[in-house]
Design an enzyme around this catalytic site. Structure first.
Site: not given
Length: 258
Positions: A11, A130
């Protein structure tokens, strides 16, 4: 049988690798290029990079580091973050990325999936999902703009419906980011993965929850995923990729040994 894949996830925020828990409270892990090089040398099958605030900030992924990563690793890598057009995708691929992944932009404009697949081929197009389990309703819901907790929102899509929709539109691979499990290292959500596997006919990558080597084995053996993505166990050197692959091989998992 195709070999199962081990995929470290990086990330990225403000040019550095970060990691949170359940998509919150991110801490700085380190610089992008050295981490990418380390994981490639340890035996990762591919890497995934998420510019986690690009979509919520209304910008595209910072391309400056993409070419630097391409120069130092010899394994495939995928880049995600605010890709909203064919031009965005073309630039990232031209800098050396092998795949591009879309998430929030696909929810905002589902036709983007088809346009990208038609231009670059389905093998290049990954859709990230997600997904959050709502204990009150007992359902899994797709979330959007999860890189910025102040802007995260629940969409109208239930996860299984969105999995089917993105396949119809040309997704060549799906990464299922299980938000409830993210960063807590108590195992992948096998129940959810099994349900998604039943309706997912493209490669499925599990993401969120890996804490032990056994967790990877469970995802491959019990949910039949094609790849397992993880971050904190690799960043914090809790699990070594080479040792993980050796363990999986002893358990009968088809895996590429370095």
């Amino acid at each position: 049988m195709l070999a199962k894949r081990i995929i470290p996830c990086l990330d990225v925020r403000d040019g550095q690798v970060v990691k949170g828990v359940q998509f919150r409270n991110h801490e700085i892990i380190g610089d992008i290029v050295p981490l990418a090089k380390r994981y490639a040398e340890e035996g990762a099958d591919e890497l995934v990079f998420y510019d986690i605030t690009a979509s919520s900030d209304g910008r595209v992924v910072d391309k400056s580091w993409v070419s630097r990563v391409a120069e130092v690793i010899d394994i495939p890598f995928c880049v995600a973050g605010g890709i909203k057009s064919l031009e965005d995708a073309a630039k990232i691929l031209s800098f050396g990325a092998d795949k591009i992944s879309i998430n929030s932009p696909a929810l905002a404009d589902p036709t983007l999936i088809t346009r990208l697949a038609d231009r670059f081929g389905v093998q290049c197009i990954v859709v990230g999902i997600d997904t959050w389990y709502d204990g009150e309703t007992g359902k899994y819901h797709v979330n959007q703009y999860t890189g910025d907790e102040s802007r995260t929102r629940v969409t109208q899509w239930e996860t299984l419906d969105w999995v089917e929709e993105v396949q119809k539109r040309g997704a060549g691979e799906i990464v299922l980011n299980m938000m409830n499990q993210d960063g807590v290292r108590n195992g992948y959500d096998l129940e959810q993965l099994k349900k998604v596997r039943e309706v997912c006919h493209v490669p499925l990558i599990a993401s969120g929850g890996a804490g032990t080597m056994e967790h990877f084995l469970e995802a491959f053996r019990d949910a039949d995923v094609d790849g397992a993505l993880a971050a904190s166990v690799f960043h914090k050197q809790i699990i070594n990729i080479g040792e993980l692959k050796a363990y999986l091989a002893t358990q009968g998992v088809e895996i590429r040994i370095c």
